[in-house]
Design a protein around this motif. Structure first.
Motif, PDB file in Angstrom:
ATOM      1  N   ASP A   1      75.266  36.360  25.361  1.00 31.39           N
ATOM      2  CA  ASP A   1      76.686  36.125  25.655  1.00 31.39           C
ATOM      3  C   ASP A   1      77.367  37.414  26.112  1.00 31.39           C
ATOM      4  N   GLN A   2      77.053  38.516  25.439  1.00 29.75           N
ATOM      5  CA  GLN A   2      77.660  39.795  25.800  1.00 29.75           C
ATOM      6  C   GLN A   2      77.265  40.219  27.204  1.00 29.75           C
ATOM      7  N   VAL A   3      75.992  40.160  27.509  1.00 25.87           N
ATOM      8  CA  VAL A   3      75.550  40.597  28.839  1.00 25.87           C
ATOM      9  C   VAL A   3      76.069  39.656  29.923  1.00 25.87           C
ATOM     10  N   SER A   4      76.156  38.371  29.634  1.00 24.46           N
ATOM     11  CA  SER A   4      76.705  37.433  30.609  1.00 24.46           C
ATOM     12  C   SER A   4      78.152  37.776  30.927  1.00 24.46           C
ATOM     13  N   GLY A   5      78.926  38.080  29.899  1.00 22.97           N
ATOM     14  CA  GLY A   5      80.310  38.480  30.108  1.00 22.97           C
ATOM     15  C   GLY A   5      80.418  39.768  30.899  1.00 22.97           C
ATOM     16  N   TYR A   6      79.547  40.720  30.578  1.00 24.83           N
ATOM     17  CA  TYR A   6      79.557  42.001  31.282  1.00 24.83           C
ATOM     18  C   TYR A   6      79.222  41.817  32.757  1.00 24.83           C
ATOM     19  N   LEU A   7      78.178  41.029  33.040  1.00 23.97           N
ATOM     20  CA  LEU A   7      77.792  40.799  34.429  1.00 23.97           C
ATOM     21  C   LEU A   7      78.889  40.052  35.183  1.00 23.97           C
ATOM     22  N   GLN A   8      79.532  39.110  34.513  1.00 24.55           N
ATOM     23  CA  GLN A   8      80.613  38.376  35.154  1.00 24.55           C
ATOM     24  C   GLN A   8      81.784  39.307  35.468  1.00 24.55           C
ATOM     25  N   ALA A   9      82.077  40.238  34.555  1.00 18.22           N
ATOM     26  CA  ALA A   9      83.151  41.204  34.796  1.00 18.22           C
ATOM     27  C   ALA A   9      82.812  42.102  35.989  1.00 18.22           C
ATOM     28  N   LEU A  10      81.568  42.567  36.058  1.00 18.80           N
ATOM     29  CA  LEU A  10      81.163  43.388  37.211  1.00 18.80           C
ATOM     30  C   LEU A  10      81.320  42.598  38.505  1.00 18.80           C
ATOM     31  N   ASP A  11      80.937  41.343  38.459  1.00 17.41           N
ATOM     32  CA  ASP A  11      81.050  40.495  39.640  1.00 17.41           C
ATOM     33  C   ASP A  11      82.513  40.240  39.991  1.00 17.41           C
ATOM     34  N   ASP A  12      83.338  39.964  38.994  1.00 13.02           N
ATOM     35  CA  ASP A  12      84.765  39.698  39.230  1.00 13.02           C
ATOM     36  C   ASP A  12      85.469  40.890  39.875  1.00 13.02           C
ATOM     37  N   PHE A  13      85.050  42.086  39.512  1.00 12.67           N
ATOM     38  CA  PHE A  13      85.659  43.293  40.077  1.00 12.67           C
ATOM     39  C   PHE A  13      84.951  43.761  41.350  1.00 12.67           C
ATOM     40  N   ASN A  14      84.100  42.879  41.874  1.00 16.58           N
ATOM     41  CA  ASN A  14      83.366  43.157  43.118  1.00 16.58           C
ATOM     42  C   ASN A  14      82.530  44.430  43.042  1.00 16.58           C
ATOM     43  N   LEU A  15      81.957  44.676  41.880  1.00 16.08           N
ATOM     44  CA  LEU A  15      81.087  45.835  41.702  1.00 16.08           C
ATOM     45  C   LEU A  15      79.621  45.475  41.927  1.00 16.08           C
ATOM     46  N   LEU A  16      79.370  44.194  42.193  1.00 19.86           N
ATOM     47  CA  LEU A  16      78.019  43.716  42.485  1.00 19.86           C
ATOM     48  C   LEU A  16      78.053  42.885  43.753  1.00 19.86           C
ATOM     49  N   ASN A  17      76.994  43.008  44.544  1.00 18.11           N
ATOM     50  CA  ASN A  17      76.860  42.052  45.640  1.00 18.11           C
ATOM     51  C   ASN A  17      76.064  40.851  45.119  1.00 18.11           C
ATOM     52  N   ASP A  18      75.949  39.822  45.920  1.00 16.83           N
ATOM     53  CA  ASP A  18      75.285  38.599  45.466  1.00 16.83           C
ATOM     54  C   ASP A  18      73.840  38.847  45.039  1.00 16.83           C
ATOM     55  N   GLN A  19      73.132  39.653  45.801  1.00 19.31           N
ATOM     56  CA  GLN A  19      71.726  39.912  45.477  1.00 19.31           C
ATOM     57  C   GLN A  19      71.600  40.690  44.163  1.00 19.31           C
ATOM     58  N   GLN A  20      72.447  41.672  43.943  1.00 14.10           N
ATOM     59  CA  GLN A  20      72.418  42.425  42.687  1.00 14.10           C
ATOM     60  C   GLN A  20      72.677  41.494  41.507  1.00 14.10           C
ATOM     61  N   PHE A  21      73.654  40.612  41.644  1.00 14.05           N
ATOM     62  CA  PHE A  21      73.992  39.683  40.565  1.00 14.05           C
ATOM     63  C   PHE A  21      72.796  38.801  40.234  1.00 14.05           C
ATOM     64  N   ILE A  22      72.151  38.258  41.260  1.00 13.12           N
ATOM     65  CA  ILE A  22      70.987  37.394  41.050  1.00 13.12           C
ATOM     66  C   ILE A  22      69.854  38.160  40.383  1.00 13.12           C
ATOM     67  N   LEU A  23      69.570  39.364  40.844  1.00 14.34           N
ATOM     68  CA  LEU A  23      68.478  40.158  40.268  1.00 14.34           C
ATOM     69  C   LEU A  23      68.777  40.563  38.823  1.00 14.34           C
ATOM     70  N   LEU A  24      70.024  40.883  38.533  1.00 12.70           N
ATOM     71  CA  LEU A  24      70.385  41.222  37.150  1.00 12.70           C
ATOM     72  C   LEU A  24      70.210  40.014  36.236  1.00 12.70           C
ATOM     73  N   ARG A  25      70.592  38.842  36.684  1.00 11.81           N
ATOM     74  CA  ARG A  25      70.399  37.621  35.882  1.00 11.81           C
ATOM     75  C   ARG A  25      68.906  37.388  35.640  1.00 11.81           C
ATOM     76  N   GLU A  26      68.089  37.672  36.643  1.00 17.84           N
ATOM     77  CA  GLU A  26      66.642  37.511  36.483  1.00 17.84           C
ATOM     78  C   GLU A  26      66.097  38.492  35.439  1.00 17.84           C
ATOM     79  N   LEU A  27      66.573  39.736  35.466  1.00 22.71           N
ATOM     80  CA  LEU A  27      66.132  40.722  34.479  1.00 22.71           C
ATOM     81  C   LEU A  27      66.520  40.285  33.067  1.00 22.71           C
TER      82      LEU A  27
END
Length: 86
Positions: free
Chosen positions: A49-75
């Motif tokens: 839950d914590q990492v999901s929230g963190y990744l969503q925050a990075l995505d919301d602030f446009n600190l990740l591109n789509d490919q980075q977001f997908i790869l981080l979810r895979e990790l």
């Protein structure tokens, strides 16, 4: 015995190649380690839950591109699978 396809070390290497900020790379690396070594299912769920929230925050602030977001979810998924297999 089930052989793990990807190790934490391999995933941390992939993480370092994603060109994240140093702070984001350090935080996600920490999450991957704590997910993999979660002592119980409750701890694992809390970390996920914590990492999901963190990744969503990075995505919301446009600190990740789509490919980075997908790869981080895979990790995160791979760390979770390793936790469940151990």
């Amino acid at each position: 015995m089930i052989k793990q396809v990807f190790s934490l070390q391999e995933d941390l290497f992939v993480l370092s190649e994603l060109q994240l900020t140093a702070a984001a790379e350090k935080q996600v690396g920490s999450y991957l380690q704590t997910i993999e070594t979660a002592p119980s299912r409750a701890h694992l769920d809390k970390r996920l839950d914590q990492v999901s929230g963190y990744l969503q925050a990075l995505d919301d602030f446009n600190l990740l591109n789509d490919q980075q977001f997908i790869l981080l979810r895979e990790l995160v998924t791979r760390a979770s699978m390793r936790s469940l297999l151990s």
